[in-house]
Enzyme design. Structure first.
Site, PDB file in Angstrom:
ATOM      1  N   GLU A 101     -16.152   9.168   1.589  1.00 54.26           N
ATOM      2  CA  GLU A 101     -14.701   8.990   1.625  1.00 54.26           C
ATOM      3  C   GLU A 101     -14.123   9.156   0.216  1.00 54.26           C
ATOM      4  OE1 GLU A 101     -12.611   8.808   4.232  1.00 54.26           O
ATOM      5  OE2 GLU A 101     -11.363   9.170   2.485  1.00 54.26           O
TER       6      GLU A 101
ATOM      7  N   LYS B 285     -20.304  12.890  -3.766  1.00 53.84           N
ATOM      8  CA  LYS B 285     -19.450  11.698  -3.844  1.00 53.84           C
ATOM      9  C   LYS B 285     -19.632  11.003  -5.191  1.00 53.84           C
ATOM     10  CE  LYS B 285     -16.887   8.278  -3.152  1.00 53.84           C
ATOM     11  NZ  LYS B 285     -15.427   8.357  -3.186  1.00 53.84           N
TER      12      LYS B 285
ATOM     13  N   CYS C 236     -15.368   0.987  -7.454  1.00 52.05           N
ATOM     14  CA  CYS C 236     -16.324   2.094  -7.326  1.00 52.05           C
ATOM     15  C   CYS C 236     -16.675   2.855  -8.590  1.00 52.05           C
ATOM     16  CB  CYS C 236     -15.828   3.059  -6.261  1.00 52.05           C
ATOM     17  SG  CYS C 236     -15.885   2.294  -4.638  1.00 52.05           S
TER      18      CYS C 236
HETATM   19  P1  NAD Z   1     -15.498  -3.862   1.428  1.00 56.78           P
HETATM   20  O1  NAD Z   1     -16.330  -4.857   0.748  1.00 56.78           O
HETATM   21  O2  NAD Z   1     -14.012  -3.945   1.374  1.00 56.78           O
HETATM   22  O3  NAD Z   1     -15.886  -3.799   2.980  1.00 56.78           O
HETATM   23  C1  NAD Z   1     -17.200  -3.790   3.449  1.00 56.78           C
HETATM   24  C2  NAD Z   1     -17.267  -4.651   4.712  1.00 56.78           C
HETATM   25  O4  NAD Z   1     -18.564  -4.490   5.298  1.00 56.78           O
HETATM   26  C3  NAD Z   1     -17.101  -6.148   4.475  1.00 56.78           C
HETATM   27  O5  NAD Z   1     -16.000  -6.625   5.233  1.00 56.78           O
HETATM   28  C4  NAD Z   1     -18.429  -6.761   4.928  1.00 56.78           C
HETATM   29  O6  NAD Z   1     -18.269  -8.015   5.562  1.00 56.78           O
HETATM   30  C5  NAD Z   1     -18.909  -5.727   5.913  1.00 56.78           C
HETATM   31  N1  NAD Z   1     -20.357  -5.766   6.145  1.00 56.78           N
HETATM   32  C6  NAD Z   1     -21.360  -5.797   5.226  1.00 56.78           C
HETATM   33  N2  NAD Z   1     -22.537  -5.782   5.826  1.00 56.78           N
HETATM   34  C7  NAD Z   1     -22.321  -5.766   7.153  1.00 56.78           C
HETATM   35  C8  NAD Z   1     -23.161  -5.723   8.301  1.00 56.78           C
HETATM   36  N3  NAD Z   1     -24.495  -5.700   8.172  1.00 56.78           N
HETATM   37  N4  NAD Z   1     -22.583  -5.712   9.516  1.00 56.78           N
HETATM   38  C9  NAD Z   1     -21.236  -5.728   9.639  1.00 56.78           C
HETATM   39  N5  NAD Z   1     -20.393  -5.745   8.600  1.00 56.78           N
HETATM   40  C10 NAD Z   1     -20.923  -5.756   7.364  1.00 56.78           C
HETATM   41  O7  NAD Z   1     -15.989  -2.439   0.858  1.00 56.78           O
HETATM   42  P2  NAD Z   1     -15.137  -1.082   0.795  1.00 56.78           P
HETATM   43  O8  NAD Z   1     -14.264  -1.072  -0.404  1.00 56.78           O
HETATM   44  O9  NAD Z   1     -14.556  -0.819   2.134  1.00 56.78           O
HETATM   45  O10 NAD Z   1     -16.303  -0.044   0.496  1.00 56.78           O
HETATM   46  C11 NAD Z   1     -17.228   0.318   1.479  1.00 56.78           C
HETATM   47  C12 NAD Z   1     -18.001   1.526   1.006  1.00 56.78           C
HETATM   48  O11 NAD Z   1     -17.103   2.625   0.820  1.00 56.78           O
HETATM   49  C13 NAD Z   1     -18.701   1.348  -0.335  1.00 56.78           C
HETATM   50  O12 NAD Z   1     -19.921   2.042  -0.301  1.00 56.78           O
HETATM   51  C14 NAD Z   1     -17.767   2.013  -1.321  1.00 56.78           C
HETATM   52  O13 NAD Z   1     -18.456   2.522  -2.438  1.00 56.78           O
HETATM   53  C15 NAD Z   1     -17.208   3.152  -0.511  1.00 56.78           C
HETATM   54  N6  NAD Z   1     -15.877   3.628  -0.921  1.00 56.78           N
HETATM   55  C16 NAD Z   1     -14.897   2.744  -1.240  1.00 56.78           C
HETATM   56  C17 NAD Z   1     -13.625   3.202  -1.565  1.00 56.78           C
HETATM   57  C18 NAD Z   1     -12.504   2.257  -1.907  1.00 56.78           C
HETATM   58  O14 NAD Z   1     -11.440   2.721  -2.275  1.00 56.78           O
HETATM   59  N7  NAD Z   1     -12.675   0.946  -1.798  1.00 56.78           N
HETATM   60  C19 NAD Z   1     -13.356   4.565  -1.522  1.00 56.78           C
HETATM   61  C20 NAD Z   1     -14.372   5.451  -1.176  1.00 56.78           C
HETATM   62  C21 NAD Z   1     -15.635   4.959  -0.864  1.00 56.78           C
HETATM   63  C1  UGA Z   2     -11.237   6.257  -6.853  1.00 60.17           C
HETATM   64  C2  UGA Z   2     -11.153   7.759  -6.581  1.00 60.17           C
HETATM   65  O1  UGA Z   2      -9.906   8.253  -7.077  1.00 60.17           O
HETATM   66  C3  UGA Z   2     -11.272   8.047  -5.092  1.00 60.17           C
HETATM   67  O2  UGA Z   2     -11.293   9.456  -4.872  1.00 60.17           O
HETATM   68  C4  UGA Z   2     -12.560   7.419  -4.556  1.00 60.17           C
HETATM   69  O3  UGA Z   2     -12.644   7.610  -3.160  1.00 60.17           O
HETATM   70  C5  UGA Z   2     -12.568   5.934  -4.866  1.00 60.17           C
HETATM   71  O4  UGA Z   2     -12.441   5.730  -6.296  1.00 60.17           O
HETATM   72  C6  UGA Z   2     -13.836   5.252  -4.478  1.00 60.17           C
HETATM   73  O5  UGA Z   2     -14.857   5.897  -4.301  1.00 60.17           O
HETATM   74  O6  UGA Z   2     -13.753   4.036  -4.415  1.00 60.17           O
HETATM   75  P1  UGA Z   2      -9.571   4.204  -6.682  1.00 60.17           P
HETATM   76  O7  UGA Z   2     -10.598   3.517  -7.506  1.00 60.17           O
HETATM   77  O8  UGA Z   2      -9.095   3.546  -5.449  1.00 60.17           O
HETATM   78  O9  UGA Z   2     -10.114   5.641  -6.234  1.00 60.17           O
HETATM   79  O10 UGA Z   2      -8.284   4.501  -7.576  1.00 60.17           O
HETATM   80  P2  UGA Z   2      -7.978   5.571  -8.729  1.00 60.17           P
HETATM   81  O11 UGA Z   2      -6.627   6.068  -8.535  1.00 60.17           O
HETATM   82  O12 UGA Z   2      -9.052   6.569  -8.864  1.00 60.17           O
HETATM   83  O13 UGA Z   2      -7.963   4.653 -10.029  1.00 60.17           O
HETATM   84  C7  UGA Z   2      -9.146   4.075 -10.543  1.00 60.17           C
HETATM   85  C8  UGA Z   2      -8.838   3.381 -11.854  1.00 60.17           C
HETATM   86  O14 UGA Z   2      -8.571   4.344 -12.880  1.00 60.17           O
HETATM   87  C9  UGA Z   2      -7.604   2.481 -11.804  1.00 60.17           C
HETATM   88  O15 UGA Z   2      -7.830   1.323 -12.553  1.00 60.17           O
HETATM   89  C10 UGA Z   2      -6.525   3.332 -12.440  1.00 60.17           C
HETATM   90  O16 UGA Z   2      -5.497   2.572 -13.008  1.00 60.17           O
HETATM   91  C11 UGA Z   2      -7.326   4.069 -13.490  1.00 60.17           C
HETATM   92  N1  UGA Z   2      -6.712   5.358 -13.892  1.00 60.17           N
HETATM   93  C12 UGA Z   2      -6.615   6.368 -13.011  1.00 60.17           C
HETATM   94  C13 UGA Z   2      -6.261   5.518 -15.192  1.00 60.17           C
HETATM   95  O17 UGA Z   2      -6.350   4.606 -16.024  1.00 60.17           O
HETATM   96  N2  UGA Z   2      -5.707   6.717 -15.554  1.00 60.17           N
HETATM   97  C14 UGA Z   2      -5.599   7.758 -14.679  1.00 60.17           C
HETATM   98  O18 UGA Z   2      -5.083   8.824 -15.087  1.00 60.17           O
HETATM   99  C15 UGA Z   2      -6.053   7.566 -13.380  1.00 60.17           C
END
Ligand code: NAD
Ligand code: UGA
Length: 461
Positions: free
Chosen positions: A164, A219, A275
């Site tokens: 994602e 990713k 992340c």
């Molecule tokens: P999160 O902690 O918000 O959510 C994860 C959820 O999974 C929690 O609610 C937890 O209770 C649940 N969980 C854990 N183990 C479980 C199990 N065995 N059965 C059922 N539920 C379970 O995490 P997130 O931010 O949604 O991130 C999830 C994944 O997506 C991570 O690998 C992260 O790196 C990736 N990711 C996150 C973002 C982002 O913007 N947060 C963007 C891209 C990818």
């Molecule tokens: C980032 C990536 O942008 C997503 O593509 C990815 O899916 C995600 O991580 C993930 O894997 O979790 P996110 O962390 O939600 O998304 O937000 P960003 O907009 O990337 O910002 C990350 C951090 O960098 C923030 O603290 C933001 O303030 C900072 N940032 C971003 C800067 O300081 N300067 C910039 O120009 C951009």
């Protein structure tokens, strides 16, 4: 021919599972989507009638949940049932940095992923497509396949990687109009089944299919490149402050070169979020585990620069306040790691606060979306001081004016747009003089603030 998917289950109702599946449900009314989680409180919050109580704040999300919930979007704690009924299962659980044993502090902790695989294997009575939505180390699919095939009931599992790329704060627009969707896999029918789901709203030319390992590694690479841009511009911001160059002007000048591009060049107090750091540490760990020391060291620098930027900002506050902040009140505007989210994971604000608290500062925090419990939990998690002490030294208030009342300085840690609209004249009048603003986000207008009489510092100027 690819199988038509009628029921989807997503394990993990967090910042990714919740918004991602809500958008699939909205765009595919013919598919039933059930999001499950072990965290009952989280599921209850997703089911809350009052949409203000959804566990994830994202612009546009509550409208989608309102439209699709209990039509073809369901939130449940009955994980076994959702697995059993689904044709396709997304795994969207957390993959934090390991805090024990081998790889502690670097590797991704895959215990939640493995638990999901074992549960899927135990429950599944017919063939399933299992989709990695979580961010995972390259080659995790091989481990998943081994667990599924060796502990299952003899049914077939096809594994896909579908990382994602949404960013928090813009998750809904990112999901509805993605730059690309990436699907890695080995089985053509399974790949086609997932392509067909996205094709309900994403142009097919933007749906990229690759082998499993390219998808998993892309990713980590995407996040490493994005974070590297922030660290690169932040490195230049330090040089700007010494030389009279202005980092925004430099960013604009280099960004107009189409080979460099203008996005993601905003200097700041440092990147946060759950992340960037975790995924780069993971990349570093993987590179080291293959003996690629130079590769590991190269990416490690992105994190070093980010830590440096946070400390540099805090140091600058201390130096400017006549080399001591002991007993001084510093108002923090913003605690979230970026605007338009209530997420605080790895937010720069946490580390700047910790640094200033070590110097005996007193901090008052105002953030429009982050709760007091969250802020105290973030500080307590650092284990730098007792939770009583955190509560004594840090106050959380409900208005920006309360935060800034009687403060020696204001630090802007999150770029919330609303901060620009405040009555800065009124704020200044109630502050200690000279009234300092340290803008870690380059959000406010220097001239306007200086005309009012503030001493204004912004990163990279
Ligand atoms: P999160 O902690 O918000 O959510 C994860 C959820 O999974 C929690 O609610 C937890 O209770 C649940 N969980 C854990 N183990 C479980 C199990 N065995 N059965 C059922 N539920 C379970 O995490 P997130 O931010 O949604 O991130 C999830 C994944 O997506 C991570 O690998 C992260 O790196 C990736 N990711 C996150 C973002 C982002 O913007 N947060 C963007 C891209 C990818
Ligand atoms: C980032 C990536 O942008 C997503 O593509 C990815 O899916 C995600 O991580 C993930 O894997 O979790 P996110 O962390 O939600 O998304 O937000 P960003 O907009 O990337 O910002 C990350 C951090 O960098 C923030 O603290 C933001 O303030 C900072 N940032 C971003 C800067 O300081 N300067 C910039 O120009 C951009």
């Amino acid at each position: 021919m690819s199988k038509t998917i009628k029921k989807i289950c997503c394990i993990g109702a967090g910042y990714v599972g919740g918004p991602t599946m809500s958008v699939i449900a909205k765009q595919c009314p013919h598919i039933d989507v059930t999001i499950v989680d072990v965290n009952a409180a989280r599921i209850n919050a997703w089911n809350d009638k009052n949409l203000e109580n959804l566990p994830v704040y994202e612009p546009g999300l509550s409208e989608i949940v309102e439209e699709a919930r209990n039509r073809n979007l369901f939130f449940s704690t009955d994980i076994d049932r959702a697995i059993d009924e689904a044709d396709m299962i997304f795994i969207s659980v957390n993959t934090p940095t390991k805090n024990y044993g081998k790889g502690k502090g670097l590797a991704a902790d895959l215990k939640y992923i493995e638990l999901c695989a074992r549960q899927i294997a135990a429950v599944a009575k017919n063939n399933k497509i299992v989709v990695e939505k979580s961010t995972l180390p390259v080659r995790t699919a091989a481990a998943l396949k081994s667990i599924l095939d060796n502990t299952g009931n003899g049914v077939d599992f096809h594994i896909l990687s579908n990382p994602e790329f949404l960013a928090e704060g813009t998750a809904i627009t990112d999901l509805i109009n993605p730059d690309r969707v990436l699907i890695g896999g080995e089985n053509e029918n399974a790949i086609a089944a997932l392509v067909d789901i996205y094709a309900n709203w994403v142009e097919r030319s933007k749906i990229l299919t690759t082998n499993l390992w390219s998808s998993e590694l892309s990713k980590l690479t995407a996040n490493a490149f994005l974070a590297q841009r922030v660290s690169s511009i932040n490195a230049i911001s330090a040089l700007c402050e010494k030389t009279g160059a202005n980092v925004d002007e430099v960013a604009k000048a280099i960004g107009m070169d189409t080979r460099i591009g203008s996005k993601f060049l905003k200097a700041s107090v440092g990147f946060g979020g759950s992340c960037f750091q975790k995924d780069i540490l993971n990349l570093v760990y993987i590179a080291r585990s293959y003996g690629l020391t130079e590769v590991a060291d190269y990416w490690d620098q992105v994190i070093h620069m980010n830590d440096y930027q946070k400390h540099r900002f805090a140091d600058h506050i201390i130096q400017t306040l006549y080399n001591t902040v002991s007993g001084k009140k510093i108002a923090f505007l913003g605690w979230a790691f970026k605007k338009d989210t209530n997420d605080t994971r790895e937010s720069a604000a946490i580390y700047v606060a910790d640094y200033l608290l070590n110097e005996q500062a007193e901090i008052t925090v105002y953030d429009p979306k982050v709760s007091a419990e969250r802020i105290y939990a973030d500080l307590d998690d650092l284990n730098s001081r007792s939770s009583d002490e955190n509560r004594r030294l840090v106050k959380i208030v409900n208005t920006p004016y309360d935060a800034c009342d009687d403060a020696h300085a204001i630090a802007i840690l999150t770029e919330w747009d609303v901060f620009k609209t405040y009555d800065w004249q009124k704020i200044k009048e109630k502050m200690k003089k000279p009234a300092f603003v340290f803008d870690g986000r380059k959000l406010l207008n220097r001239k306007e603030l200086e005309d009012i009489g503030f001493k204004y510092y912004a990163i990279g100027e």
